[in-house]
Design an enzyme around this catalytic site. Structure first.
Site, PDB file in Angstrom:
ATOM      1  N   GLU A  69       0.807  -1.281   0.022  1.00  0.00           N
ATOM      2  CA  GLU A  69       0.104  -0.099  -0.065  1.00  0.00           C
ATOM      3  C   GLU A  69       0.914   1.462   0.152  1.00  0.00           C
ATOM      4  OE1 GLU A  69      -0.488  -2.750   1.732  1.00  0.00           O
ATOM      5  OE2 GLU A  69      -2.404  -3.282   1.783  1.00  0.00           O
ATOM      6  N   PHE A 131     -11.053  -7.691  14.155  1.00  0.00           N
ATOM      7  CA  PHE A 131     -10.409  -8.196  13.180  1.00  0.00           C
ATOM      8  C   PHE A 131      -9.946  -6.953  12.313  1.00  0.00           C
ATOM      9  CE2 PHE A 131      -8.661 -10.226   9.319  1.00  0.00           C
ATOM     10  CZ  PHE A 131      -7.515 -10.895   9.540  1.00  0.00           C
ATOM     11  N   GLN A 132      -8.650  -6.744  12.119  1.00  0.00           N
ATOM     12  CA  GLN A 132      -8.142  -5.778  11.503  1.00  0.00           C
ATOM     13  C   GLN A 132      -8.704  -4.374  11.570  1.00  0.00           C
ATOM     14  OE1 GLN A 132      -8.071  -7.080   7.386  1.00  0.00           O
ATOM     15  NE2 GLN A 132      -5.949  -7.962   7.745  1.00  0.00           N
ATOM     16  N   LYS A 181     -17.899  -1.066   6.652  1.00  0.00           N
ATOM     17  CA  LYS A 181     -18.089  -1.971   6.045  1.00  0.00           C
ATOM     18  C   LYS A 181     -19.633  -2.181   5.697  1.00  0.00           C
ATOM     19  CE  LYS A 181     -16.964  -6.710   4.392  1.00  0.00           C
ATOM     20  NZ  LYS A 181     -16.382  -8.060   4.983  1.00  0.00           N
ATOM     21  N   MET A 495      24.248   9.122   1.183  1.00  0.00           N
ATOM     22  CA  MET A 495      24.028  10.641   1.688  1.00  0.00           C
ATOM     23  C   MET A 495      24.675  10.427   3.140  1.00  0.00           C
ATOM     24  SD  MET A 495      23.486  13.838   1.217  1.00  0.00           S
ATOM     25  CE  MET A 495      22.462  14.220   0.032  1.00  0.00           C
TER      26      MET A 495
HETATM   27  C1  LIG Z   1      12.577   6.073   4.800  1.00  0.00           C
HETATM   28  C2  LIG Z   1      14.055   6.521   5.072  1.00  0.00           C
HETATM   29  N1  LIG Z   1      14.760   6.210   5.944  1.00  0.00           N
HETATM   30  C3  LIG Z   1      16.188   6.697   6.109  1.00  0.00           C
HETATM   31  C4  LIG Z   1      16.096   7.809   5.424  1.00  0.00           C
HETATM   32  C5  LIG Z   1      17.601   8.507   5.542  1.00  0.00           C
HETATM   33  N2  LIG Z   1      18.334   8.586   4.620  1.00  0.00           N
HETATM   34  C6  LIG Z   1      18.410   9.781   3.712  1.00  0.00           C
HETATM   35  S1  LIG Z   1      19.424   9.570   2.695  1.00  0.00           S
HETATM   36  C7  LIG Z   1      19.954   7.988   2.878  1.00  0.00           C
HETATM   37  C8  LIG Z   1      20.757   7.144   2.132  1.00  0.00           C
HETATM   38  C9  LIG Z   1      20.123   6.811   0.640  1.00  0.00           C
HETATM   39  O1  LIG Z   1      20.882   5.985  -0.016  1.00  0.00           O
HETATM   40  P1  LIG Z   1      20.730   5.471  -1.354  1.00  0.00           P
HETATM   41  O2  LIG Z   1      19.617   5.081  -1.930  1.00  0.00           O
HETATM   42  O3  LIG Z   1      22.079   4.475  -1.641  1.00  0.00           O
HETATM   43  O4  LIG Z   1      20.949   6.648  -2.070  1.00  0.00           O
HETATM   44  P2  LIG Z   1      22.464   7.671  -2.329  1.00  0.00           P
HETATM   45  O5  LIG Z   1      22.701   8.794  -0.955  1.00  0.00           O
HETATM   46  O6  LIG Z   1      23.695   6.770  -2.066  1.00  0.00           O
HETATM   47  O7  LIG Z   1      22.608   8.239  -3.551  1.00  0.00           O
HETATM   48  C10 LIG Z   1      19.128   7.632   4.219  1.00  0.00           C
HETATM   49  C11 LIG Z   1      19.503   6.373   4.675  1.00  0.00           C
HETATM   50  C12 LIG Z   1      15.283   8.699   4.775  1.00  0.00           C
HETATM   51  N3  LIG Z   1      15.557   9.560   3.990  1.00  0.00           N
HETATM   52  N4  LIG Z   1      14.155   7.800   4.493  1.00  0.00           N
END
Ligand SMILES: Cc1ncc(C[n+]2csc(CCOP(=O)(O)OP(=O)(O)O)c2C)c(N)n1
Lengths: 580, 178
Positions: A69, A131-132, A181, A495
């Site tokens: 979802e 349920f749910q 429902k 990042m």
């Molecule tokens: C759902 C979620 N979890 C954690 C983060 C923190 N976060 C921001 S950028 C990132 C790394 C992303 O890694 P990747 O997809 O390999 O992209 P890159 O930065 O290497 O281009 C993380 C863990 C986030 N923004 N969203």
């Protein structure tokens, strides 16, 4: 369930007047009345009567079966962002509804119009831990523009009309409608009638601004010696691109965009200076310290734009054009606030603005570019070592003539895509800006393609992000539409690794990934793809991706420990921007 | 810290209390008191919310956020000088046989408090007034021992000549009680 069964019996009995329909059928009619052509959803117990009604509407409403979802809510966002229309998603109660929440939270912060429909247990079971059963109204209240629980079939037309109005009006956002429902199964007790609405007692956003406010803004702009415009998502949302360009040209003011404001004005426009923010460009950032009048249009001074907001543009007087009054003075005090829709405001403003020539002032921006190019671009395009993300983005930009709809995920690749793709058409940068939701891109790119089938949709996705919603490859394959996906694989949560390198002494704490074979997985889902690991074959690889008739996954192995610059460290002044 | 009274006029719908209070909790603002009742217009509820805050600006921002709730018709923020306001408190005091009798003269005349119920070994006094007046009375009766004490939220009307509901959006025909 007694009530529901009783109602079911009623439905088959002959006593009901022919004109009366069930709640589920009424819901379908509402969707048609709102010209909904696509729904992203996933069935389950508490929404089954709606799915049963949908069976008879398949020829008019295209339901897309997602794989999770969260994919439905992000796809609805992508659809809304590329088409400018309300994105609709649907799920069952409990886990179905909670899985939608990330996309709903993403939609509220990025002002994306969405109607989410969830099934709920029968009204006599509410509050019994059936349920749910989950309190979706309670869970989503903080992240919805509006939500409402329908417990009677008769309520459906009026509430759906409200839902679609609220989702789109003023500052758009997500609306969740939870339908028990028994309300789905139950018969309406009156003939179905759908009346669209255009205002509510408690919600009537100001579209046309007050003339005095526009007048004051015009005076401030006309008096400026160093005016500077920041354009945000609001200009795209209100389709004010023409009016905006007219203003920029008449007043000859330099412009920078926010991340979500990208593509509101063509990158080729001589007044366009780039985009600003934490990883934005050098001149657009530092010139916020030089201007005397800052004209903010359809943006909200997010901390990723301002850095330390108390220091941001503190010498400047601010004109703030914004549809949501709560944004005025929220972060930055505005000398001349203009509350209203960007398009209306710009239309009123244009005749009051004097024709000016700011050649010298614009040159001050351009003069800063060589330093940035030398420090950043030259490194990115040095052509040494592993392929850099920048090279991939630039090449795709050139090959698509800057006209693709670019959807990105969250991380370094998101910033590099913003930096090196040359946007020439509006609505071309679809990103999770405010929430920064990893996993956004695969479903949002698919939704964007559904919302704008005539456009070429190219997604740039990190290797970490790709694995967050990888299951939606199945949705894309089943739908048959063409989504071009590029994995920029650096084998890291790039990042986060960059922050650990720069601010945590290179202590790489849980950021290295052991990745799967992405291409085998894609093929398993029925989507062809290949991996590119050397510069010499990059061009050909991108051609293969772009020329493929259906969807395609191109994995590019990029430099592992590359950093994104410029960078304004979090919470610092933009003057502390780093070029390396 | 200044005391602000925020009057919120809303449609009468389920779940609205939650939608309003989460705006405070998200900003870590403590609600001092809260009272909800229907107004002189049918279908319109009035929330009276009291908060303490150092910055007027923050309260103004809060008011604008509350306005964003779809079912909210209007929001007004007031300082104490702008309103007539009161609270009501009930005190349950023990009256065993051997105890010192209550000085009803002082209680009535000076504190404007009254007995609203009595039983064999306790009385219930009702005191209406501002928070300070109620606190004064609290101090006065404390030596007697207090079995139970409860104070309501503030109710307030503005010192404007027009009724506040006059400022509500007039698109809809609101049904008057009066
Ligand atoms: C759902 C979620 N979890 C954690 C983060 C923190 N976060 C921001 S950028 C990132 C790394 C992303 O890694 P990747 O997809 O390999 O992209 P890159 O930065 O290497 O281009 C993380 C863990 C986030 N923004 N969203």
């Amino acid at each position: 369930m007694a009530i529901a069964e009783e109602l079911l019996e009623k439905e088959v009995s002959t006593q009901t007047p022919e004109t009366f329909i069930t709640g589920s059928k009424a819901l379908m009619e509402c969707l048609l009345a709102e010209s909904v052509d696509t729904i992203f959803g996933y069935p389950g117990g508490a929404i089954m009567p709606v799915y049963d009604a949908l069976y008879d509407y398949m020829d008019r409403i295209n339901h897309i079966l997602v794989r999770h979802e969260q994919g439905a809510s992000h796809a609805a966002e992508g659809y809304a962002r590329s088409s400018g229309r309300v994105g609709v998603c649907m799920a069952t109660s409990g886990p179905g509804a909670t899985n939608l929440v990330t996309g709903i939270a993403d939609a509220i912060i990025d002002c994306t119009p969405m109607v989410a429909i969830t099934g709920q247990v029968a009204s006599n079971l509410l509050g019994t831990d059936a349920f749910q059963e989950t309190d979706v109204i309670g869970i989503t209240a903080p992240v919805c523009k509006w939500n409402y629980q329908i417990t009677r079939a008769d309520e459906i037309p009026e509430i759906m009309a409200k839902a679609f109005y609220i989702a789109m009006a003023g500052k758009p956002g997500p609306v969740l409608i939870d339908i028990t429902k028994d309300a789905q199964i139950g018969m309406m007790t009156k003939p179905f009638e759908y009346k669209k609405i255009d205002k509510l007692p408690g919600y009537h956003p100001r579209i046309k601004p007050k003339a005095e406010q526009v007048q004051k803004a015009a005076e401030l702009i006309n008096s400026a010696k160093k005016p500077y415009i920041l354009v945000g998502h609001g200009v795209l949302i209100s389709e004010a691109m023409e009016e905006f360009r007219a203003l920029v040209e008449k007043a000859d003011i330099p412009v920078a965009s926010t991340l979500l404001g990208l593509s509101a004005i063509s990158i080729e426009h001589p007044n366009y200076m780039g985009w600003l923010g934490m990883h934005g460009m050098y001149a657009p950032n530092v010139m916020t310290d030089q201007c005397d009048v800052l004209i903010a249009i359809g943006m909200r001074f997010d901390d990723r734009v301002t850095g330390d907001a108390t220091l941001f543009a503190k010498q400047a007087k601010i004109v703030h054009i914004e549809v949501d009054p709560a944004e005025i003075d929220k972060i930055k005090k505005a000398e001349a606030p203009v509350v209203g829709d960007a398009k209306e405001a710009l239309k009123m403003l244009l005749p009051l603005i004097e024709k000016r020539d700011f050649t010298a002032w614009k040159k001050e921006f351009r003069d800063l570019e060589p330093a940035e190019h030398a420090a950043v671009n030259e490194r990115d395009f040095a052509g040494e070592g592993k392929i850099k993300m920048a090279e991939v983005v630039r090449m795709v930009s050139d090959k698509t003539k800057g006209e693709a709809c670019v959807v990105v995920d969250v991380g370094q690749h998101q910033m590099i895509s913003a930096r090196y793709y040359d946007f020439k058409k509006p609505h071309s940068y679809i990103a999770s800006g405010g929430l920064g939701t990893m996993g956004f891109a695969i479903p949002a790119a698919f939704g964007a393609k559904m919302g704008a089938p005539e456009r070429e949709v190219v997604a740039f996705i990190g290797d970490g992000c790709f694995q967050m919603t990888i299951q939606e490859l199945g949705t894309i394959a089943q739908s048959g539409v063409a989504v071009k996906m590029i994995i920029l694989n650096n084998n890291f949560l790039g990042m986060v690794r960059q922050w650990q390198q720069l601010f945590f002494d290179r202590r790489y704490s849980f950021v290295e990934l052991q990745n799967p074979d992405f291409i085998t997985i894609s093929k398993g889902f029925g989507i062809p793809g290949h991996t590119c690991d050397d510069r010499a074959s990059l061009s050909e690889s991108i051609d293969t991706l772009l020329n493929s008739e259906g969807s395609y996954v191109l994995e590019v192995i990029v430099e592992k420990e590359e950093n994104v610059f410029p960078m304004v460290p979090a919470g610092r002044s933009v003057s502390e921007i780093r070029l390396k | 810290m200044k005391t602000y009274t925020i009057c919120v006029f809303t449609e009468n719908s389920i779940g609205l209390l939650n939608k309003i209070t989460i705006i405070f909790t998200r900003r870590r603002l403590n609600i001092e008191s809260l009272t909800v009742s229907e107004t002189e217009r049918k279908g319109v509820s009035r929330f009276t919310i009291v908060i303490k805050h150092e910055q007027r600006e923050a309260v103004e921002k809060l008011v604008r956020q509350i306005r964003k709730v779809v079912e909210v018709l209007a929001v007004f923020g007031y300082l104490n000088d702008d309103i007539v306001y009161n609270e009501i408190a009930l005190f349950k005091l023990p009256t065993p046989l051997d105890s010192k009798p209550l000085d009803m003269e002082t209680i009535n005349r000076e504190h404007k408090a009254y007995i609203v119920y009595w039983d064999l070994d306790y009385v219930v006094l009702q005191k209406t007034g501002t928070e300070e007046e109620i606190f004064e009375f609290f101090k006065y009766v404390k030596p007697h021992g207090i079995l139970e004490f409860v104070r309501s939220g503030r109710v307030a009307v503005s010192k404007t000549p027009k009724g506040l509901v006059e400022y509500l959006p007039d698109e809809v025909e609101w049904e008057y009680y009066l």
